[in-house]
Enzyme design. Structure first.
Site, PDB file in Angstrom:
ATOM      1  N   SER A  65       4.443  -0.092   0.164  1.00 29.90           N
ATOM      2  CA  SER A  65       3.877   1.192  -0.247  1.00 29.90           C
ATOM      3  C   SER A  65       2.828   1.002  -1.345  1.00 29.90           C
ATOM      4  O   SER A  65       2.915   0.067  -2.152  1.00 29.90           O
ATOM      5  CB  SER A  65       5.000   2.091  -0.767  1.00 29.90           C
ATOM      6  N   PRO A  66       1.812   1.878  -1.400  1.00 27.35           N
ATOM      7  CA  PRO A  66       0.829   1.790  -2.486  1.00 27.35           C
ATOM      8  C   PRO A  66       1.497   1.901  -3.851  1.00 27.35           C
ATOM      9  O   PRO A  66       2.337   2.782  -4.069  1.00 27.35           O
ATOM     10  CB  PRO A  66      -0.090   2.993  -2.226  1.00 27.35           C
TER      11      PRO A  66
ATOM     12  N   TYR B  66      -3.147  14.804  -6.988  1.00 31.85           N
ATOM     13  CA  TYR B  66      -4.509  14.347  -7.203  1.00 31.85           C
ATOM     14  C   TYR B  66      -5.483  15.337  -6.534  1.00 31.85           C
ATOM     15  O   TYR B  66      -5.076  16.376  -6.031  1.00 31.85           O
ATOM     16  CB  TYR B  66      -4.672  12.914  -6.713  1.00 31.85           C
TER      17      TYR B  66
ATOM     18  N   ARG C 127       9.471  -0.070  -4.857  1.00 28.49           N
ATOM     19  CA  ARG C 127      10.245  -0.830  -5.851  1.00 28.49           C
ATOM     20  C   ARG C 127      10.952  -2.055  -5.276  1.00 28.49           C
ATOM     21  O   ARG C 127      10.998  -3.092  -5.939  1.00 28.49           O
ATOM     22  CB  ARG C 127      11.235   0.104  -6.562  1.00 28.49           C
TER      23      ARG C 127
ATOM     24  N   ARG D 241      -1.691  10.526   3.391  1.00 22.34           N
ATOM     25  CA  ARG D 241      -0.466  10.738   2.609  1.00 22.34           C
ATOM     26  C   ARG D 241      -0.463  12.156   2.063  1.00 22.34           C
ATOM     27  O   ARG D 241      -1.452  12.602   1.482  1.00 22.34           O
ATOM     28  CB  ARG D 241      -0.345   9.729   1.466  1.00 22.34           C
TER      29      ARG D 241
ATOM     30  N   GLN E   9      -5.941   2.566   0.351  1.00 24.87           N
ATOM     31  CA  GLN E   9      -5.695   3.992   0.122  1.00 24.87           C
ATOM     32  C   GLN E   9      -6.805   4.527  -0.785  1.00 24.87           C
ATOM     33  O   GLN E   9      -6.952   4.073  -1.921  1.00 24.87           O
ATOM     34  CB  GLN E   9      -4.330   4.221  -0.540  1.00 24.87           C
TER      35      GLN E   9
END
Length: 787
Positions: free
Chosen positions: A430-431, A591, A733, A639, A509
């Site tokens: 994942s980013p 964002y 993580r 996303r 991304q």
């Protein structure tokens, strides 16, 4: 009576259900001098429902605490291992699950008898005095007065209860025969979907032969055996079917007719049964002075995971133990809540997932039979692919074959195609924002970080959010693609991945910080503005992320939107030249583009604000501009935040509508995240807590989905894929903890195929290292008994 010893001499118990009675019996057994009194407003055998299910874990606690009660229960239990799932003419059975049940009325008889034997005072058909009144004359007051607890409501200012009423109606009934297994059945009627949950709680009594006494389960009127039968359906289905206008007799006859085949034409019976909606009870505190909540008064968990009586009995065990162990009542109650709350919250999370699954079961009806069965079995996330493989390998093998797994290949190591790109497995790194760039240029840290994870075996490795302009950065340490220098540095990373880890795809991304920009690096103060050198922000509306903390952004006008759109397109061109395999447009986490999508952050009154179609307008413009310049054979994903975790925010319908719109414009997959849109969000954290949103979108929109959010194990990945809740799984993580997470997942599952190929220099490490001696001599029989 603060400071009262934790071995109180006078105990009052409000409520004579299983939890209250068992707490009374344990407290009296631990100190026979203790005066324990139970008040129950009903008769001794008044009860709702019919059978109750207890786990082996709970029974072990009962055996340790009170062998007499355990022996009595053991004599009564019906045990079975199978779960039957009936749907659309298919009956699938999964074995090895291990249930134990008995009649609720019989359970109460056993506990009443034990209380009387120990000397507990029982006041039946007697309303208990108020908890406050009892607290004045007793050292401990146990409020086990159920889901409608008067004690909880009388002290709501202290307990701070939160009650949530759910969308299904259900009714507890019984059938006078014993099912062979725990049975789930789906009925698709002209009014909508209805479901049956059934399980045996009394086995048929064998006919006594010569000189043979009747079996202990044989009781008058119950020799044929008995099963609990719960009928459940959505509120609107219940009303459409006319159940809201039928009396109890007609309702029961109607249910028996709908499920006549399963019931073998037999009738159902009730026990003053009524249709009700399940309510989840959560309390901020469980104790007030020396009054404590227990069982349903403190918490509820949906019946579909069979936990209500189990939790109440375990509460009683823990409360009695803490009273015995702690020096004061206050410390005992604090220890009790500290011990039980994490267990209860975990159970409630599982129950909530199960509850939602049944509320929305119509979304899964078209799944292939084995996938539907697997989905049902793993709905709460407590049962997983790994659990089922241990319990019933034959069933699990059949589900894997139906999914398309080659022999010996776990689901996560099956390939997946997006446009012209075939991913060798279903794992995505994942980013993850690193915040270590200078002037947006990725350096050796990015090369090592992304290169290591590419070597680690994932099918797709994603960059952090790469900003499309200097003013679109989150922090001064964010990477970018607004200059050719940055593109050259990214080309070094993609070249390494393609050369040194062939078969691994790398994606970029692209995003713009919007109102969440000009902040410090995460470890310097997340979302806090820079002490100096701040740059101006732009957003959908002039709303600061944190009023009084973050700056007020400038609302983008048409010229500003055009400029931003062109910045995204220019960055996409550079990304294509860098040879990225996939591009993701970041429309999540508050964002810039996410700020247009959420009603909490888009307060515009022009064509770009208001209804969802308007809020989508600018993000779709950006998507189209990027798709136009992005190579047609390379996939593009989006996303989104499928919920804002805040009142008035993005709804399920909004999330589905957003996914549908992007898919219609050519998105190859939707990466489904949640939250981080407003600072006062209230996420429901837990294992795989965001995956239901991916599941919901996948069921509503014909587009692949990427699930993300506390997916922490390869077992979770396999479970999500097999159940049809996701097509790809993104983990963050776990890949920080272990860059070679995917290769290690393969080794732990004994998979050595092409979907997780070890780099040649690393092959010697492809076997799990030994962790210690396994040849130590076994203890000799009986040595532990010697003085």
């Amino acid at each position: 009576m603060g400071g009262t010893p934790a071995r109180p001499l006078r105990v009052a118990v409000i409520g004579g259900g299983p939890g209250g009675l068992y707490a009374a019996a344990l407290l009296k057994r631990l100190d026979p001098a203790r005066e324990v009194t139970v008040w129950e407003r009903g008769a001794p055998d008044d009860t709702f429902g019919f059978g109750v299910v207890l786990s082996d874990e709970t029974l072990g606690g009962i055996e340790h605490a009170d062998p007499d009660v355990h022996r009595a229960l053991q004599a009564e239990f019906v045990r079975w291992d199978d779960i039957d799932i009936a749907h659309r003419g298919h009956l699938l059975t999964s074995s090895g699950h291990g249930f134990a049940a008995l009649g609720r009325r019989r359970l109460l008889e056993i506990l009443h008898s034990r209380c009387a034997e120990l000397g507990v005072r029982l006041h039946v058909r007697t309303e208990a005095p108020a908890a406050a009144e009892l607290a004045a004359t007793h050292d401990l007051v146990v409020a086990a007065d159920g889901v409608h607890s008067a004690t909880r409501e009388a002290h709501a200012d202290v307990f701070r209860p939160r009650l949530t009423t759910h969308r299904c109606r259900y009714i507890w009934l019984a059938a006078d025969f014993a099912f062979d297994a725990f049975r789930f059945e789906i009925a698709e009627t002209e009014h909508g979907v209805m479901q049956l949950h059934g399980y045996p709680y009394l086995r048929p009594a064998p006919a006594p032969g010569p000189g043979r006494a009747p079996a202990p389960l044989a009781r008058p009127g119950t020799a044929p055996g008995a099963s609990t039968v719960i009928i459940e359906m959505r509120e609107e289905v219940w009303r459409a079917a006319g159940f809201d206008e039928q009396d109890e007799t007609d309702s029961i006859a109607r249910c028996a007719k709908i499920f006549a085949e399963t019931l073998g034409g037999r009738p159902l019976r009730s026990n003053n049964s009524t249709w009700t909606a399940f309510r989840t009870v959560v309390n901020a505190r469980w104790s007030h002075g020396h009054t404590v909540l227990l069982g349903d008064a403190a918490h509820t968990a949906h019946f579909s995971i069979g936990s209500g009586t189990k939790l109440a009995v375990e509460d009683a065990l823990a409360l009695a133990a803490c009273v015995e162990e702690q020096p004061t009542v206050a410390e005992a109650l604090a220890a009790y809540e500290s011990e039980r709350r994490p267990v209860v919250e975990s159970t409630q999370r599982a129950a909530a997932a199960s509850l939602r699954w049944f509320e929305e079961v119509d979304r899964y009806l078209d799944q292939p039979p084995r996938q539907f069965a697997f989905n049902l079995l793993t709905r709460s996330r407590r049962v997983t692919h790994g659990n089922l493989r241990l319990r019933d390998p034959a069933f699990t093998d059949s589900v894997e074959r139906a999914f398309g797994c080659p022999p010996g290949t776990p689901p996560m190591f099956t390939p997946f195609r997006l446009r012209g790109l075939t991913l060798r497995n279903r794992v995505v790194v994942s980013p993850m924002d690193l915040y270590v760039a200078e002037d947006g240029v990725p350096d050796d840290f990015h090369l090592v970080h992304l290169g290591a994870r590419a070597l680690g075996g994932a099918g797709l490795v994603m960059t952090e959010m790469v900003c499309v302009s200097r003013e679109g950065r989150i922090t001064p340490g964010c990477t970018g693609l607004w200059t050719d220098e940055q593109a050259e540095a990214w080309s070094r990373v993609t070249s390494f991945v393609h050369t040194r880890s062939p078969g691994t795809a790398i994606g970029v991304q692209l995003g713009h910080s919007g109102r969440k920009g000009s902040t410090r690096r995460m470890w310097e103060g997340i979302d806090q503005p820079l002490p100096d050198g701040n740059w101006p922000l732009t957003a959908a509306s002039p709303l600061p992320y944190r009023p009084g903390v973050n700056q007020i952004p400038h609302a983008l006008d048409r010229a500003g939107m055009t400029a931003v759109r062109e910045q995204f397109a220019a960055a996409a061109r550079r990304a294509a030249r860098c040879d990225f395999d996939l591009l993701e447009l970041h429309c999540a986490h508050g964002y810039l583009l996410s700020g247009f999508l959420s009603p909490l952050t888009n307060r515009r009154d022009d064509a770009y604000g208001g209804p969802l179609a308007n809020r989508l307008r600018f993000p779709l413009e950006v998507f189209d501009a990027v798709r136009e310049v992005w190579p047609p054979e390379r996939p593009m994903t989006v996303r989104i935040s499928a919920t804002d975790w805040a009142d008035g925010g993005t709804t399920d319908e909004d999330a589905i509508g957003t996914a549908r719109a992007f898919a219609a414009h050519g998105a190859d997959a939707i990466d489904v995240s949640t939250g981080q849109v407003v600072p006062d969000e209230r996420p429901e954290y837990g294992r795989s807590y965001q995956t239901p949103y991916a599941d919901r979108i996948r069921g509503a929109v014909p587009v692949p989905v990427i699930a993300v959010g506390a997916i922490s194990s390869w077992d979770d990945v396999n479970s999500l894929l097999l159940a049809g809740r996701a097509d790809l799984c993104a983990l963050a993580r776990p890949h920080l903890y272990d860059p070679h997470w995917t290769l290690h997942a393969a080794a732990e599952q004994n998979y050595r195929g092409p979907a997780a190929a070890w780099p040649d220099p690393y092959r010697a490490g492809s076997r799990t290292p030994p962790t210690g001696r396994t040849d130590a001599p076994k203890p000799r029989l009986g040595l532990h008994l010697r003085p």
